[in-house]
Enzyme design. Structure first.
Site, PDB file in Angstrom:
ATOM      1  CD  GLU A 126      -3.034  -1.245   1.912  1.00 12.73           C
ATOM      2  OE1 GLU A 126      -2.918  -0.468   3.014  1.00 12.73           O
ATOM      3  OE2 GLU A 126      -4.233  -1.731   1.722  1.00 12.73           O
ATOM      4  CD  GLU A 180      -3.845  -6.365   2.326  1.00 13.02           C
ATOM      5  OE1 GLU A 180      -4.724  -5.390   2.971  1.00 13.02           O
ATOM      6  OE2 GLU A 180      -2.885  -6.003   2.172  1.00 13.02           O
TER       7      GLU A 180
END
Ligand code: BGP
Length: 485
Positions: free
Chosen positions: A177, A384
């Site tokens: 991220e 995810e």
């Protein structure tokens, strides 16, 4: 219409070292930034403490003890039929301080055994090289990624593991991220920038950021871009079989209304939130819109010619991202005020939210997949996704998590539709395939797993693993390559 997943679709699950391994100071491991984060809850944020405090609980220290139980856990993943297992290497197990001359043998051998176990079951590891943690020493001594020297330390660590695990690992992700660093939420977790006091740091923007802090954050992000570019090139040189991806937090933002002002705000938010990082890592250069943003914010980055070359030559092979939720953007100051510093913006009246306030929006996944593929034309992977929820164990030990199955099912349908729309999707690794510590709140009770772990928020429990209903559902889904959902 016969809609299906591609034949070699990589079904699996995802974890991160600091959220599952525990053994925080065993076998020569150094202290990582995640080891300094207390537990919290939705109402009480986790605190980063500069020293360990006796009155605080640090959930990474034991987590779910995956470090000692990886064989049992991987066997359970294999039972579900995993083709791929996303996990991260703790940098501090390989170089305890980050700037050490020698690597730590015990740490290297540990992951070798993990990868060999995966191999035994025919599971491909997908390794995140940096998942929201770094050696704490580098933070104290160098201010983490704000310092250019960290590029060298990280490159050396990556070169070490890629050389050691040649032939065992071929899928890599550089920074988890990474785009969180392009928002006010990312300072310590993503950038390793030392906070000036003990304070909440995880996805929490409490006060207005100073221009200096903002400048430092984007410089840290730039250093990560350069590091990523170098690591991609290294990976290809070490083994042409290696495939390296970027990893972006999918921060899908809708305009709140058809008011063109809202559309413009949403566009700005998509650009800064998602496309800045994706464009640099996939296309190999800063996007045109970034110039205006940096000018208007008074951000002047130290960028060298060799940095630009590293970014250009180190373009990733695929694009991976997390997707849980979508957000909504409004130009109305009143609505914005109500939303405060919420990561997801103003409330979307069309969507319901999880117990932790994350909106549930499967269609957003299809929309985002289509947007990404239109923009980049490289293979995509959803690394995810999932529902954080409280689970109840029945007297007979069973766990009926039909809410989780419902969430995942809708997202599987969304992916299948996107594939039908023309997207090249490589795989799907739902988050926290085994219950683990929540990154944002440090809780155990916010569970994502197909596998239940007996442990509570205060650190009590036997750590016993049990199969939830979703375990059997996912097993069937994988066995039918997505046809039985
Ligand atoms: C992502 C992180 C993960 C993970 C997930 C779920 O942002 O990459 O590490 O934890 O979010 O979030 P949480 O654990 O806060 O529910």
């Amino acid at each position: 219409m016969d809609k299906h997943f591609p034949e070699n679709f990589l079904w699996g699950g995802a974890t991160a070292a600091n959220q599952c391994e525990g053994a925080w100071n065993e076998d020569g491991k150094g202290i990582s930034t995640a080891d300094m984060l207390t537990s919290g809850s939705r109402k009480n944020p986790r605190i980063f403490t500069r020293e360990h405090r006796a009155d605080c609980h640090y959930p990474s220290h034991e987590a779910i003890d995956h470090y000692h139980r990886y064989e049992e856990d991987i066997a359970l993943f294999a039972e579900m039929g995993f083709k791929i297992f996303r996990m991260s290497i703790a940098w501090t197990r390989i170089f305890p301080n980050g700037d050490d001359a020698q690597s730590n043998r015990a740490g290297i051998e540990h992951y070798r055994k993990v990868f060999e176990t995966c191999k035994k079951y025919g599971i491909e590891p997908l390794v995140t090289l940096s998942h929201y943690e770094m050696p704490y020493h580098l933070v104290k001594e160098y201010n983490g990624w704000a310092n250019r020297k960290t590029i060298e330390f990280f490159t050396k660590y990556c070169q070490t593991v890629m050389t050691e695990y040649k032939g065992l690992v071929k899928y890599w992700l550089t920074f988890n991220e990474i785009n969180i660093l392009a928002t006010q939420f990312g300072g310590l977790a993503a950038g390793g920038i030392m906070p000036e006091a003990d304070r909440p740091v995880m996805f929490t923007a409490f006060e207005k950021e100073s221009p200096q802090a903002q400048q430092l954050r984007f410089q840290a992000l730039h250093h990560q871009f350069v590091a990523s570019g170098r690591v991609v090139q290294l990976a290809h040189a070490i083994d042409p079989e290696n495939k390296v991806g970027c990893m972006i937090a999918g921060m899908v933002q809708y305009p709140y209304s058809p008011n063109p002002m809202d559309i413009l705000e949403a566009q700005k938010s998509m650009r800064l939130g998602n496309y800045l990082c994706g464009d640099v890592m996939v296309r190999g250069e800063y996007p045109a819109f970034s110039r205006r943003y940096f000018n208007e914010k008074g951000i002047t980055l130290d960028i060298t010619e060799s940095d630009l070359e590293a970014i250009k030559k180190g373009r990733v092979d695929f694009y991976s991202f997390s997707y849980y939720s979508s957000g909504c953007v409004s130009s109305d100051p009143e609505l914005r005020k109500q939303a405060g510093n919420m990561l997801f913006g103003v409330q979307n009246p069309h969507l319901k939210a999880s117990e932790w306030g994350w909106t549930i929006d499967p269609l957003g996944l299809r929309i985002f997949l289509n947007e990404l593929y239109d923009r980049y034309q490289v293979p995509l992977m959803v690394v995810e996704n999932g529902l954080g929820a409280v689970d109840k164990v029945e007297v007979d030990g069973s766990i009926h998590d039909d809410y989780r199955i419902a969430y995942l099912r809708q997202h599987v349908v969304a992916m299948r539709e996107a594939i039908e729309d023309g997207v090249d999707l490589m795989g799907y690794t739902p988050w926290g395939c085994i219950d683990l510590v929540s990154a944002s709140t440090g809780e155990m009770e916010k569970r994502y797993g197909f596998i239940y772990v007996d442990k509570d928020d205060n650190g009590n429990g036997t750590l016993k693993r049990s199969r939830k209903d979703s375990f059997y559902w996912y097993k069937k889904l994988i066995a039918s390559n997505g046809a039985e959902y």
